[in-house]
Design a protein around this motif. Structure first.
Motif, PDB file in Angstrom:
ATOM      1  N   UNK A  67       0.919  -1.153  -0.044  1.00  0.00           N
ATOM      2  CA  UNK A  67       0.118  -0.349  -0.169  1.00  0.00           C
ATOM      3  C   UNK A  67       0.966   1.337  -0.025  1.00  0.00           C
ATOM      4  N   UNK A  68       1.935   1.348   0.803  1.00  0.00           N
ATOM      5  CA  UNK A  68       3.194   2.228   0.453  1.00  0.00           C
ATOM      6  C   UNK A  68       4.142   1.948  -0.379  1.00  0.00           C
ATOM      7  N   UNK A 127       3.854   1.280  -3.922  1.00  0.00           N
ATOM      8  CA  UNK A 127       3.274   2.394  -4.618  1.00  0.00           C
ATOM      9  C   UNK A 127       3.836   3.777  -5.308  1.00  0.00           C
ATOM     10  N   UNK A 128       4.418   3.929  -4.266  1.00  0.00           N
ATOM     11  CA  UNK A 128       6.151   5.519  -4.368  1.00  0.00           C
ATOM     12  C   UNK A 128       7.005   4.773  -5.292  1.00  0.00           C
TER      13      UNK A 128
END
Lengths: 245, 317
Positions: free
Chosen positions: A165-166, A169-170
């Motif tokens: 989730x972090x 994606x980044x």
């Protein structure tokens, strides 16, 4: 707005239009290329259709880079976890090795093991494509700011949730840059696959070299270059789109 | 009630936190204050298990925090940090919704909660919900950070220098908002800071740490009036200790009927909610012995004299 839109798309559409034109109507260029072909020899490569060859060529590239992406991204994720940190030097040298072995040498080594055809080419492209994807995934994951990671931990995300989730994606735009580089390199490199009987645009170039037919070499070379340009432009668009959000 | 018992953390050779005992009452704000590297952040992070203690325990309402997995514990405890750490790839809405989603709230519940929190922080839903963090000012980002920390209605909120990176005006405004929200929700807040003004302004209990040890803890008044020798008195002391004490009290404590004072027709005013420190500043500014006290609606409540402020410390029960 309209003008900038036109400008941003011309880089993608112009090579695409040229590519499609060559693929379906190369024969209309016969008068232009005639002087480059030897007396009496055919000017336009006709043993297979360009559409077919482009299809084969792209398939080789996509299969090789898709597998390289899966392996390189997973490896980079593993060695960036606390538990896998010890394997970073090992993974890095393996990826480097893949890049330093010349694809021609890989072909020569692979043919005795797996025979002629698509397989040795896939192996060479796969090895050649690992490093940019691996290094970019590592770079992308490591640039995620410490505060963001601490916040994710402090809010109660599990390690897997933090990754999906972090962190990923980044890191995604940087990872896609790596995949794009590998694809571009591999579109060019795939031409040598024809020396071991893999289907692709390399066979046009090689046929030209064997019969001193410059017209063949030019056709093959230009189509490969156009393919690389189209893919590059498209993937840049994807990158920009992700970065913008 | 949060109880830290004999809490110790050793990093290699260095003891970051040394047998710390501290009790924080429910519904109060406790400020952990000290210089950089005194162990205050380490102490805070042991409460939500971002750092595991070497020895000692933390009890939340009598329950040992190690009875739960760290992830489940953290979802029950709000956490806001100095760099804010908003997720740059998620909108304000999705940032706030982080913990409720981890807890599998329904979409309607999450939607209602995000609206409620943005309203609480006076940030219109339509303007902010679908913005990305990089478009927000520092103060707005910090507000969203607090909203995200409060999203799942935690009873306890941990804050690590939450206002450290803000300009003084924004910082003061956010401190005010935090106190208001904390009183309204009745939550417990443990806040790490190195700013004594901030600790005094916000906290019900101030705990002073140095070199991993708790030196003194108590109400801001108690600390200002009777600081322990050495580090604590250095920290709270100085020339403006008296002013800091005045800053803790409000004008309405010292209002007198105007007829008891040497009355002048057109006295400058102070509002009843102002601190005595600001009222004193007004006396000095206007060169008056007496000012008129008004409430928020502008009604005169009485007057406040310079003498009353000067003697304020003696009148204390």
């Amino acid at each position: 707005m309209m003008r900038s839109l036109a400008v941003t798309w011309v880089g993608t559409l112009a090579p695409l239009a040229c590519l499609l034109y060559l693929a379906v109507a190369a024969s209309t260029l016969e008068p232009l290329l005639m002087p480059l072909a030897p007396e009496g020899a055919p000017t336009i490569y006709a043993r297979d259709s360009f559409i077919n060859l482009i299809g084969w060529h792209l398939m080789l590239v996509f299969i090789a880079i898709a597998s390289a992406s899966i392996i390189a991204i997973s490896a980079a994720i593993l060695v960036s976890r606390p538990a896998g940190r010890d394997f970073l030097p090992l993974a890095r040298s393996l990826a480097n090795l893949g890049q330093t072995l010349p694809p021609v040498a890989v072909l020569a080594l692979a043919v005795p093991a797996v025979g002629f055809g698509a397989w040795p080419t896939l192996i060479a492209l796969f090895l050649y494509g690992l490093l940019p994807i691996f290094e970019n995934t590592l770079a992308g994951l490591s640039q995620v700011s410490a505060e963001v990671k601490e916040a994710a931990r402090g809010l109660g995300m599990s390690p897997l949730q933090r990754l999906w989730q972090v962190e990923l994606p980044l890191a995604l735009p940087v990872i896609i840059t790596g995949v794009r580089l590998s694809i571009i390199i591999s579109v060019g490199t795939a031409t040598i696959g024809s020396t071991v009987a893999a289907k692709g645009l390399g066979e046009v170039i090689i046929a030209g070299l064997l019969t001193d037919n410059l017209a063949f070499v030019l056709q093959g070379g230009i189509i490969v270059a156009l393919m690389a340009m189209v893919l590059d432009a498209l993937l840049r668009k994807v990158e920009q789109k992700i970065r913008r959000t | 009630m949060i109880e830290l018992k004999q809490l110790t953390r050793v990093f290699g050779e260095r003891t970051a936190v040394d047998q710390l005992n501290l009790t924080v009452n429910s519904g109060e704000i406790c400020a952990l204050i000290g210089t950089s590297g005194c162990g205050k952040s380490t102490t805070l992070k042991m409460i939500n298990r971002l750092i595991e203690p070497t020895s000692g325990t933390v009890l939340i309402n009598g329950e040992d925090i190690r009875d739960q997995s760290p992830e489940l514990l953290r979802r029950r405890i709000g956490y806001a940090i100095q760099g804010v750490g908003l997720f740059p790839h998620r909108s304000v809405y999705d940032n706030i919704a982080t913990v409720p989603r981890l807890l599998n709230w329904s979409r309607q519940e999450i939607d209602a909660r995000v609206r409620e929190l943005l309203e609480l922080l006076k940030m219109p839903f339509e303007t902010f919900a679908h913005q990305y963090p990089h478009r927000l000012s520092g103060g707005e980002q910090q507000r969203i950070g607090v909203a995200r920390a409060l999203a799942a209605r935690p009873e306890l909120l941990l804050m690590d220098e939450p206002f450290g990176a803000l300009d003084p005006l924004t910082r003061e405004r956010l401190q005010g908002e935090l106190k208001q929200i904390q009183r309204m929700l009745g939550i417990t807040v443990i806040l790490v800071t190195h700013d004594m003004e901030e600790a005094i302004r916000l906290a019900d209990q101030v705990a002073v740490m140095d070199a991993g040890r708790l030196l003194q803890s108590g109400t801001p008044q108690a600390l200002l009036r009777n600081p322990r020798e050495g580090f604590v008195s250095q920290l709270v002391g100085g020339e403006d200790r008296a002013l800091r004490l005045l800053a803790l009290r409000r004008v309405d404590e010292l209002v007198q009927p105007l007829d008891q004072l040497s009355f002048e027709a057109e006295l400058p005013t102070v509002s009843s909610g102002m601190s005595l420190r600001d009222a004193l500043a007004r006396h000095l500014w206007y060169g008056q012995n007496c000012l008129r006290v008004v409430d928020d609606a502008g009604n005169t409540l009485g007057g406040i004299s310079l003498d009353a402020i000067l003697n304020a410390e003696d009148q204390r029960p």
